[in-house]
Design a protein around this motif. Structure first.
Motif, mmCIF file in Angstrom:
data_model
loop_
_atom_site.group_PDB
_atom_site.id
_atom_site.type_symbol
_atom_site.label_atom_id
_atom_site.label_comp_id
_atom_site.label_asym_id
_atom_site.label_seq_id
_atom_site.Cartn_x
_atom_site.Cartn_y
_atom_site.Cartn_z
ATOM 1 N N GLN A 1 18.025 5.369 -8.964
ATOM 2 C CA GLN A 1 16.966 6.308 -9.337
ATOM 3 C C GLN A 1 15.601 5.620 -9.503
ATOM 4 O OE1 GLN A 1 18.754 8.132 -12.811
ATOM 5 N NE2 GLN A 1 19.550 9.785 -11.533
ATOM 6 N N PRO A 2 15.154 4.910 -8.453
ATOM 7 C CA PRO A 2 13.846 4.250 -8.542
ATOM 8 C C PRO A 2 12.720 5.267 -8.474
ATOM 9 C CG PRO A 2 14.630 4.156 -6.302
ATOM 10 C CD PRO A 2 15.739 4.788 -7.135
ATOM 11 N N THR A 3 11.541 4.853 -8.893
ATOM 12 C CA THR A 3 10.366 5.678 -8.644
ATOM 13 C C THR A 3 10.009 5.516 -7.168
ATOM 14 O OG1 THR A 3 8.782 3.914 -9.079
ATOM 15 C CG2 THR A 3 9.497 5.247 -10.985
ATOM 16 N N LEU A 4 9.150 6.376 -6.660
ATOM 17 C CA LEU A 4 8.722 6.243 -5.271
ATOM 18 C C LEU A 4 8.034 4.890 -5.059
ATOM 19 C CD1 LEU A 4 8.473 7.417 -2.443
ATOM 20 C CD2 LEU A 4 6.367 8.567 -3.195
ATOM 21 N N ARG A 5 7.216 4.472 -6.020
ATOM 22 C CA ARG A 5 6.535 3.184 -5.913
ATOM 23 C C ARG A 5 7.555 2.040 -5.807
ATOM 24 N NH1 ARG A 5 1.399 2.280 -7.421
ATOM 25 N NH2 ARG A 5 1.409 4.054 -8.856
ATOM 26 N N GLN A 6 8.589 2.068 -6.641
ATOM 27 C CA GLN A 6 9.622 1.033 -6.609
ATOM 28 C C GLN A 6 10.388 1.055 -5.290
ATOM 29 O OE1 GLN A 6 11.622 2.338 -10.148
ATOM 30 N NE2 GLN A 6 10.723 0.695 -11.405
ATOM 31 N N LEU A 7 10.706 2.250 -4.807
ATOM 32 C CA LEU A 7 11.427 2.357 -3.540
ATOM 33 C C LEU A 7 10.594 1.813 -2.385
ATOM 34 C CD1 LEU A 7 13.880 3.357 -1.890
ATOM 35 C CD2 LEU A 7 12.664 5.542 -1.661
ATOM 36 N N LEU A 8 9.326 2.196 -2.343
ATOM 37 C CA LEU A 8 8.458 1.730 -1.261
ATOM 38 C C LEU A 8 8.310 0.210 -1.294
ATOM 39 C CD1 LEU A 8 5.680 4.471 -1.326
ATOM 40 C CD2 LEU A 8 7.685 4.325 0.184
ATOM 41 N N ALA A 9 8.166 -0.362 -2.483
ATOM 42 C CA ALA A 9 8.060 -1.814 -2.602
ATOM 43 C C ALA A 9 9.350 -2.483 -2.153
ATOM 44 C CB ALA A 9 7.727 -2.210 -4.038
ATOM 45 N N ARG A 10 10.455 -1.896 -2.506
ATOM 46 C CA ARG A 10 11.747 -2.478 -2.111
ATOM 47 C C ARG A 10 11.948 -2.410 -0.602
ATOM 48 N NH1 ARG A 10 17.447 -1.709 -5.075
ATOM 49 N NH2 ARG A 10 18.656 -2.957 -3.630
ATOM 50 N N LEU A 11 11.584 -1.300 0.000
ATOM 51 C CA LEU A 11 11.742 -1.166 1.444
ATOM 52 C C LEU A 11 10.795 -2.092 2.205
ATOM 53 C CD1 LEU A 11 12.157 2.700 1.774
ATOM 54 C CD2 LEU A 11 13.944 0.943 1.851
ATOM 55 N N ALA A 12 9.667 -2.415 1.611
ATOM 56 C CA ALA A 12 8.704 -3.308 2.253
ATOM 57 C C ALA A 12 8.991 -4.766 1.927
ATOM 58 C CB ALA A 12 7.283 -2.965 1.800
ATOM 59 N N GLY A 13 9.911 -5.014 0.994
ATOM 60 C CA GLY A 13 10.084 -6.339 0.422
ATOM 61 C C GLY A 13 10.980 -7.286 1.171
ATOM 62 N N ASN B 1 0.852 -1.183 0.000
ATOM 63 C CA ASN B 1 0.000 0.000 0.000
ATOM 64 C C ASN B 1 0.895 1.242 0.000
ATOM 65 O OD1 ASN B 1 -1.519 2.264 0.849
ATOM 66 N ND2 ASN B 1 -2.999 0.942 1.864
ATOM 67 N N PRO B 2 0.885 2.030 -1.081
ATOM 68 C CA PRO B 2 1.767 3.201 -1.152
ATOM 69 C C PRO B 2 1.549 4.204 -0.015
ATOM 70 C CG PRO B 2 0.818 2.748 -3.298
ATOM 71 C CD PRO B 2 0.126 1.851 -2.315
ATOM 72 N N ASP B 3 0.319 4.365 0.466
ATOM 73 C CA ASP B 3 0.073 5.315 1.561
ATOM 74 C C ASP B 3 0.767 4.867 2.841
ATOM 75 O OD1 ASP B 3 -1.454 6.980 -0.060
ATOM 76 O OD2 ASP B 3 -3.303 5.890 0.398
ATOM 77 N N VAL B 4 0.712 3.576 3.115
ATOM 78 C CA VAL B 4 1.402 3.035 4.293
ATOM 79 C C VAL B 4 2.909 3.188 4.105
ATOM 80 C CG1 VAL B 4 1.883 0.942 5.623
ATOM 81 C CG2 VAL B 4 -0.459 1.443 4.881
ATOM 82 N N GLY B 5 3.389 2.912 2.891
ATOM 83 C CA GLY B 5 4.814 3.064 2.604
ATOM 84 C C GLY B 5 5.290 4.492 2.789
ATOM 85 N N ARG B 6 4.503 5.455 2.331
ATOM 86 C CA ARG B 6 4.872 6.872 2.509
ATOM 87 C C ARG B 6 4.948 7.227 3.993
ATOM 88 N NH1 ARG B 6 3.307 10.658 -2.275
ATOM 89 N NH2 ARG B 6 2.467 9.169 -3.729
ATOM 90 N N GLN B 7 3.991 6.732 4.780
ATOM 91 C CA GLN B 7 3.995 7.007 6.223
ATOM 92 C C GLN B 7 5.246 6.429 6.881
ATOM 93 O OE1 GLN B 7 0.300 5.333 7.543
ATOM 94 N NE2 GLN B 7 -0.915 7.073 6.843
ATOM 95 N N ARG B 8 5.597 5.215 6.505
ATOM 96 C CA ARG B 8 6.787 4.585 7.088
ATOM 97 C C ARG B 8 8.056 5.309 6.651
ATOM 98 N NH1 ARG B 8 6.496 -1.647 8.085
ATOM 99 N NH2 ARG B 8 8.443 -0.951 8.960
ATOM 100 N N LEU B 9 8.110 5.712 5.383
ATOM 101 C CA LEU B 9 9.265 6.461 4.889
ATOM 102 C C LEU B 9 9.361 7.799 5.601
ATOM 103 C CD1 LEU B 9 11.570 6.314 2.788
ATOM 104 C CD2 LEU B 9 10.035 7.472 1.185
ATOM 105 N N SER B 10 8.226 8.427 5.822
ATOM 106 C CA SER B 10 8.188 9.692 6.549
ATOM 107 C C SER B 10 8.758 9.516 7.958
ATOM 108 C CB SER B 10 6.754 10.208 6.623
ATOM 109 O OG SER B 10 6.686 11.369 7.414
ATOM 110 N N GLY B 11 8.359 8.444 8.620
ATOM 111 C CA GLY B 11 8.893 8.168 9.950
ATOM 112 C C GLY B 11 10.390 7.949 9.937
#
Length: 128
Positions: free
Chosen positions: A82-94, A27-37
């Protein structure tokens, strides 16, 4: 202590496919929140999900009071790939990049345990 979230399958290619399918469920919204933290509350909501990121999209890690070493690792990944935000969030959650058969996971865990044995809070849990 390093994390490990392996995806195990009958072959490396099958495990990679499973890992990609799991990444699509993030979920990109959850990923953004975690990245923000991770970046001390920095607001990433203005960044489009499918545009390549640059280090300028992030606050200076020296100004972040959270885990600076992790923020520096994330920024280095952004500089290099140079990933997209979506790719970065998926990688960090992966799955932390390990997607082979069980025996290969066991060998990777063993290497990591031996490499970090003796560090504060790290002890091998098995012996071969």
């Amino acid at each position: 202590m390093p994390g490990l979230s392996p995806v195990i399958a009958s072959s490396t290619s099958e495990a990679r496919r499973f890992a990609e399918e799991l990444s699509e469920l993030t979920n990109p919204d959850v990923g953004r929140q975690r990245l923000s933290g991770r970046f001390g509350g920095y607001d990433f909501s203005h960044l489009p999900l499918d545009t390549p990121l640059t280090p300028d999209d992030f606050p200076d890690p020296r100004t972040v009071e959270a885990a600076r070493s992790r923020t520096a690792v994330i920024l280095e990944l952004v500089r290099r790939e140079q990933p997209t935000l979506r790719q970065l969030l998926a990688r960090l959650a992966g799955a932390r990049g390990i997607t082979p058969q069980p025996v290969r996971v066991a060998h990777a865990v063993r290497r990591g345990s031996v490499r970090h044995a003796g560090e504060e809070g790290v002890a091998p849990l098995w012996s071969w």
